[in-house]
Scaffold this active site. Sequence first.
Site, PDB file in Angstrom:
ATOM      1  CD  GLU A 172     -17.367  -3.423  78.871  1.00 23.74           C
ATOM      2  OE1 GLU A 172     -17.008  -4.083  77.879  1.00 23.74           O
ATOM      3  OE2 GLU A 172     -18.514  -2.961  79.009  1.00 23.74           O
ATOM      4  CE  LYS A 195     -19.149  -6.910  79.435  1.00 28.80           C
ATOM      5  NZ  LYS A 195     -20.416  -6.646  78.724  1.00 28.80           N
TER       6      LYS A 195
END
Length: 342
Positions: free
Chosen positions: A177, A222
């Site tokens: 992420e 992500k």
Amino acid sequence: MTKSLNAIAQKLMTPGKGILAADESENTIAKRFAKINLPNSLDLRRDYREMLFRSTEAMTNYISGAILTEETLEQRAADGTEFRAIMAETDVIPGIKVDRGAFPMPGDSGEKITEGLDGLRQRLERYAQLGAGFAKWRAVITINDIAPTRNNIRANAHALARYAILCQEAGIVPVVEPEVVGDGEPGNHSLERCANVTGDVLETVFKELRLSGVDLSGMLLKPNMVLSGVNSRDRPTVEDVARRTVQVLREHVPAAVPGIAFLSGGQTDEEATAHLSAMNQIDNKPWPLTFSYGRALQNVALRTWAGRRENFEPAQLAFTHRAKMNALAALGKWRPEIDKAA
């Protein structure tokens, strides 16, 4: 190992399902609770997560995995049932947030570096024993007048790569992420500035992942969506955001990655849903696109629950509605009128 990691990643990317981010730290959930005048107690945190995980329709039909905190991974519902067992009943894969948070980067740029690599190998072995199938590490990339710096992007990308290879060593799928944040000061950057920074960050992250030997087929990405700053005069349409985000991803994300699950990044519930649906209406993408939302799934449910177990049912209905809307968006089938009618 490669085959099993890919199988977990593929299951998390089941068409029409997404990931529930229920990994708010104690400090973060304290802020959410404070907005509805609730104390941040262990019992209330347990009750809130229990309400979400026992939303059977949502968890069965629209959620493939749930990111948990260390506390929640080992926690039990009020009746003594382990949360992991409750999720097993709905075939939801438990995941775990493993970073220790973002801290100020040395220097005067207002940037942050995520910490938590010390002892991570040992922690991951334990999380795997507890049944975690995937993990998450969040890097925060700030946009302001002098940031992001090359040093900050490289440092965060390197940490993400070290985390990812340690996860795969433990048999856990890493969710990588790198979040380019647009809600800080001054928050006046354009859509194009966000696109350029996001592209630069993704290019650097995947370079570090390859150097570390990370198997791209056994991970998920992500990322943020490409958005203008919260104080920007630039007001792109839903289609502008979708088109530019997909374009940046095509340019910088290898096709070997099994899927992309977006963070909501401070958007309203409906904005996050609309942007995801518009992206899924664009053809010829090498990977599926879905959601990994926290606030954008939980906002209404949290306010409806309000700390009372007697409010479980209406709160679960609110959570199920949002999960269903985002599941439709993951298929490119969401429409504003469907949301309003429901």
